[in-house]
Design a protein around this motif. Sequence first.
Motif, PDB file in Angstrom:
ATOM      1  N   ILE A   1      -1.813  -3.572   7.744  1.00 13.76           N
ATOM      2  CA  ILE A   1      -1.255  -3.153   6.465  1.00 13.76           C
ATOM      3  C   ILE A   1      -1.192  -4.401   5.597  1.00 13.76           C
ATOM      4  CG2 ILE A   1       0.707  -2.113   5.305  1.00 13.76           C
ATOM      5  CD1 ILE A   1       1.443  -0.766   7.939  1.00 13.76           C
ATOM      6  N   VAL A   2      -1.994  -4.430   4.551  1.00 15.88           N
ATOM      7  CA  VAL A   2      -2.121  -5.628   3.730  1.00 15.88           C
ATOM      8  C   VAL A   2      -1.144  -5.556   2.564  1.00 15.88           C
ATOM      9  CG1 VAL A   2      -3.671  -7.044   2.340  1.00 15.88           C
ATOM     10  CG2 VAL A   2      -4.535  -5.863   4.366  1.00 15.88           C
ATOM     11  N   VAL A   3      -0.297  -6.558   2.471  1.00 15.20           N
ATOM     12  CA  VAL A   3       0.661  -6.686   1.374  1.00 15.20           C
ATOM     13  C   VAL A   3       0.231  -7.879   0.531  1.00 15.20           C
ATOM     14  CG1 VAL A   3       3.053  -7.192   0.757  1.00 15.20           C
ATOM     15  CG2 VAL A   3       2.550  -5.688   2.698  1.00 15.20           C
ATOM     16  N   HIS A   4       0.013  -7.654  -0.749  1.00 13.24           N
ATOM     17  CA  HIS A   4      -0.416  -8.725  -1.636  1.00 13.24           C
ATOM     18  C   HIS A   4       0.803  -9.481  -2.168  1.00 13.24           C
ATOM     19  CE1 HIS A   4      -4.565  -7.355  -1.612  1.00 13.24           C
ATOM     20  NE2 HIS A   4      -4.110  -6.119  -1.769  1.00 13.24           N
ATOM     21  N   ALA A   5       0.753 -10.799  -2.007  1.00 17.18           N
ATOM     22  CA  ALA A   5       1.876 -11.646  -2.417  1.00 17.18           C
ATOM     23  C   ALA A   5       1.347 -12.850  -3.185  1.00 17.18           C
ATOM     24  CB  ALA A   5       2.666 -12.097  -1.187  1.00 17.18           C
ATOM     25  N   ASP A   6       2.259 -13.662  -3.695  1.00 18.92           N
ATOM     26  CA  ASP A   6       1.864 -14.864  -4.420  1.00 18.92           C
ATOM     27  C   ASP A   6       1.349 -15.912  -3.422  1.00 18.92           C
ATOM     28  OD1 ASP A   6       1.908 -16.537  -6.916  1.00 18.92           O
ATOM     29  OD2 ASP A   6       3.219 -17.742  -5.646  1.00 18.92           O
TER      30      ASP A   6
ATOM     31  N   PRO B   1       0.827  -1.210   0.000  1.00 17.93           N
ATOM     32  CA  PRO B   1       0.000   0.000   0.000  1.00 17.93           C
ATOM     33  C   PRO B   1       0.861   1.259   0.000  1.00 17.93           C
ATOM     34  CG  PRO B   1       0.003  -1.002   2.169  1.00 17.93           C
ATOM     35  CD  PRO B   1       0.717  -1.948   1.267  1.00 17.93           C
ATOM     36  N   ARG B   2       0.305   2.324  -0.543  1.00 21.60           N
ATOM     37  CA  ARG B   2       1.073   3.559  -0.677  1.00 21.60           C
ATOM     38  C   ARG B   2       1.490   4.117   0.685  1.00 21.60           C
ATOM     39  NH1 ARG B   2       2.172   6.109  -4.934  1.00 21.60           N
ATOM     40  NH2 ARG B   2       0.557   4.995  -6.105  1.00 21.60           N
ATOM     41  N   GLY B   3       0.626   3.915   1.697  1.00 23.82           N
ATOM     42  CA  GLY B   3       0.980   4.396   3.032  1.00 23.82           C
ATOM     43  C   GLY B   3       2.268   3.771   3.541  1.00 23.82           C
TER      44      GLY B   3
ATOM     45  N   LEU C   1       9.817   3.021   0.374  1.00 23.32           N
ATOM     46  CA  LEU C   1       9.937   1.918  -0.573  1.00 23.32           C
ATOM     47  C   LEU C   1       9.326   2.317  -1.901  1.00 23.32           C
ATOM     48  CD1 LEU C   1       8.884  -1.025   1.763  1.00 23.32           C
ATOM     49  CD2 LEU C   1      11.182  -0.617   0.838  1.00 23.32           C
ATOM     50  N   LYS C   2       9.883   1.767  -2.964  1.00 21.72           N
ATOM     51  CA  LYS C   2       9.357   2.020  -4.303  1.00 21.72           C
ATOM     52  C   LYS C   2       9.475   0.762  -5.131  1.00 21.72           C
ATOM     53  CE  LYS C   2      13.721   3.953  -6.027  1.00 21.72           C
ATOM     54  NZ  LYS C   2      14.477   3.650  -4.806  1.00 21.72           N
ATOM     55  N   GLU C   3       8.863   0.791  -6.310  1.00 25.80           N
ATOM     56  CA  GLU C   3       8.934  -0.379  -7.191  1.00 25.80           C
ATOM     57  C   GLU C   3      10.384  -0.739  -7.495  1.00 25.80           C
ATOM     58  OE1 GLU C   3       6.589  -0.001 -10.689  1.00 25.80           O
ATOM     59  OE2 GLU C   3       4.789   0.691  -9.621  1.00 25.80           O
ATOM     60  N   GLY C   4      10.687  -2.029  -7.398  1.00 29.67           N
ATOM     61  CA  GLY C   4      12.045  -2.511  -7.657  1.00 29.67           C
ATOM     62  C   GLY C   4      12.869  -2.707  -6.394  1.00 29.67           C
TER      63      GLY C   4
ATOM     64  N   VAL D   1       9.456  -5.551  -4.468  1.00 27.04           N
ATOM     65  CA  VAL D   1       8.263  -4.711  -4.575  1.00 27.04           C
ATOM     66  C   VAL D   1       7.990  -4.478  -6.056  1.00 27.04           C
ATOM     67  CG1 VAL D   1       7.214  -2.487  -4.025  1.00 27.04           C
ATOM     68  CG2 VAL D   1       8.727  -3.605  -2.362  1.00 27.04           C
ATOM     69  N   THR D   2       6.919  -5.087  -6.549  1.00 26.99           N
ATOM     70  CA  THR D   2       6.609  -4.962  -7.986  1.00 26.99           C
ATOM     71  C   THR D   2       5.592  -3.862  -8.278  1.00 26.99           C
ATOM     72  OG1 THR D   2       4.949  -6.709  -7.744  1.00 26.99           O
ATOM     73  CG2 THR D   2       7.151  -7.362  -8.487  1.00 26.99           C
ATOM     74  N   SER D   3       4.830  -3.459  -7.258  1.00 31.42           N
ATOM     75  CA  SER D   3       3.856  -2.382  -7.478  1.00 31.42           C
ATOM     76  C   SER D   3       3.455  -1.756  -6.152  1.00 31.42           C
ATOM     77  CB  SER D   3       2.615  -2.905  -8.209  1.00 31.42           C
ATOM     78  OG  SER D   3       1.917  -3.848  -7.419  1.00 31.42           O
ATOM     79  N   VAL D   4       2.926  -0.551  -6.243  1.00 32.17           N
ATOM     80  CA  VAL D   4       2.403   0.174  -5.089  1.00 32.17           C
ATOM     81  C   VAL D   4       0.952   0.505  -5.398  1.00 32.17           C
ATOM     82  CG1 VAL D   4       2.587   2.251  -3.662  1.00 32.17           C
ATOM     83  CG2 VAL D   4       4.666   1.142  -4.549  1.00 32.17           C
ATOM     84  N   TYR D   5       0.052   0.166  -4.476  1.00 32.98           N
ATOM     85  CA  TYR D   5      -1.363   0.429  -4.736  1.00 32.98           C
ATOM     86  C   TYR D   5      -1.920   1.406  -3.712  1.00 32.98           C
ATOM     87  CZ  TYR D   5      -2.676  -2.735  -0.890  1.00 32.98           C
ATOM     88  OH  TYR D   5      -2.843  -3.324   0.342  1.00 32.98           O
ATOM     89  N   ASP D   6      -2.959   2.119  -4.109  1.00 36.06           N
ATOM     90  CA  ASP D   6      -3.627   3.062  -3.209  1.00 36.06           C
ATOM     91  C   ASP D   6      -4.590   2.295  -2.325  1.00 36.06           C
ATOM     92  OD1 ASP D   6      -2.442   5.489  -4.110  1.00 36.06           O
ATOM     93  OD2 ASP D   6      -3.684   5.371  -5.915  1.00 36.06           O
ATOM     94  N   SER D   7      -4.318   2.286  -1.041  1.00 34.97           N
ATOM     95  CA  SER D   7      -5.135   1.540  -0.090  1.00 34.97           C
ATOM     96  C   SER D   7      -6.262   2.437   0.412  1.00 34.97           C
ATOM     97  CB  SER D   7      -4.280   1.058   1.076  1.00 34.97           C
ATOM     98  OG  SER D   7      -5.075   0.402   2.032  1.00 34.97           O
ATOM     99  N   MET D   8      -7.483   2.128   0.001  1.00 35.91           N
ATOM    100  CA  MET D   8      -8.636   2.885   0.466  1.00 35.91           C
ATOM    101  C   MET D   8      -8.920   2.587   1.934  1.00 35.91           C
ATOM    102  SD  MET D   8      -9.676   4.489  -2.283  1.00 35.91           S
ATOM    103  CE  MET D   8     -11.363   4.933  -1.989  1.00 35.91           C
ATOM    104  N   LEU D   9      -8.611   1.360   2.360  1.00 38.66           N
ATOM    105  CA  LEU D   9      -8.960   0.931   3.717  1.00 38.66           C
ATOM    106  C   LEU D   9      -7.823   0.110   4.313  1.00 38.66           C
ATOM    107  CD1 LEU D   9     -12.564  -0.270   2.916  1.00 38.66           C
ATOM    108  CD2 LEU D   9     -12.019   1.716   4.292  1.00 38.66           C
TER     109      LEU D   9
END
Length: 384
Positions: A168-173, A123-125, A132-135, A154-162
């Motif tokens: 803090i939710v981190v999406h992984a495989d 998440p962006r927060g 942290l940034k992509e890469g 870190v492959t992407s940063v998403y805007d966490s609405m909630l």
Amino acid sequence: MNTTFFISRRLRFKGGLAMVCIAVSYLVMIIAVSVSNGFRSEIRGGLSALSGDVQITPPDLNVLDQSRPIEADASYIPYIQDIDAVAAVTPAVYLAGIVRQDADIYGLMFKGVPGDMTGVSIPRGLADRASLKEGDDLTAYFVGEKVRARKFEVTSVYDSMLETDGRIVVHADMADLQRLCGWSENQVSALEITLKDRNKDEEGILEAARQIGYAVNAYSEESDAPVIATSSISRFPQLFDWLDLIDFNVLFILILMTIVAGFNMISGLLIMLFENISTIGLFKALGMSDRSISKVFLSRAAWIVFKGMAVGNLLAFAFAMIQNRTHLLKLDPSNYFVPYVPVKIDAGSVLLADIGSFVAIMLLLLIPTLFISKVDPAQTVRMK
């Protein structure tokens, strides 16, 4: 042409100020309704993306308990998929982890769902706080019988609405998380059920949870792990209580603006009656009843209210279009869960607000028409 309407159009009355007041009142009412709908839509969508509208978990609701996985292909799943309100059933794996970045330590929840994912999405927060940034590499530590460390990209940063409950939710495989838990590819933490859009209101979610719970109880086999079905409403009651509070505020605004508009129109109608007192006397002398004369003036007032309502609606629609495209009005997401004022024009809600307030204003306008019965045609015609 209707006689009442014909006469009302020719009455002498300068109703510009009254129409402006009506337009402003309707502008405020429609914006309030649209913002309330916007919050509901954004928060429901955020919760649905976070953990589904209905979630199937172990009975203790602890999706982080690695000793109690459930089956991704349980026998009751086909029966759940047959429920009309259900759009998708998605298995998910949750795993708590710790990340240390410089001198700071962050507790994270890693979430994996089916799909090919080469790194993690944060998440962006978290990205802002941990720089942290992509890469970049993200090293996480998972505590169990022993501490396991895993480095992710870190492959992407998403805007966490909630970021609910401080998580803090981190999406992984999902396969990576299953290996870290020591599970097979058929073992998951929860099954997350997404409902169709038409069933995402509170009643629809609760009814779907009831039907899903019945399907689980009726079609589970002995080999299936014990589970229960819970709705997002029961998992996040504070958010829905907050939405109910917003709805109460919107109701207060609707009532207040209707009263303001109504009393403005009462003043306007009284002015119109006084300006046309000799005309009222003439109508009475010609044999018109008080009821018929009231219809004439109410028709004129209704036309002014309708024009103000139309102008207010158009301005509100223009505001909604601009806000949706530009997100001009910002909010603090730590207090409001979203970073901008969400606006959603719902035709049903707008129509209900328009009709309800219009009827209320017209009922209030019955008060000044009582003045008509007090007019003496002999005196008013002679005065003219």
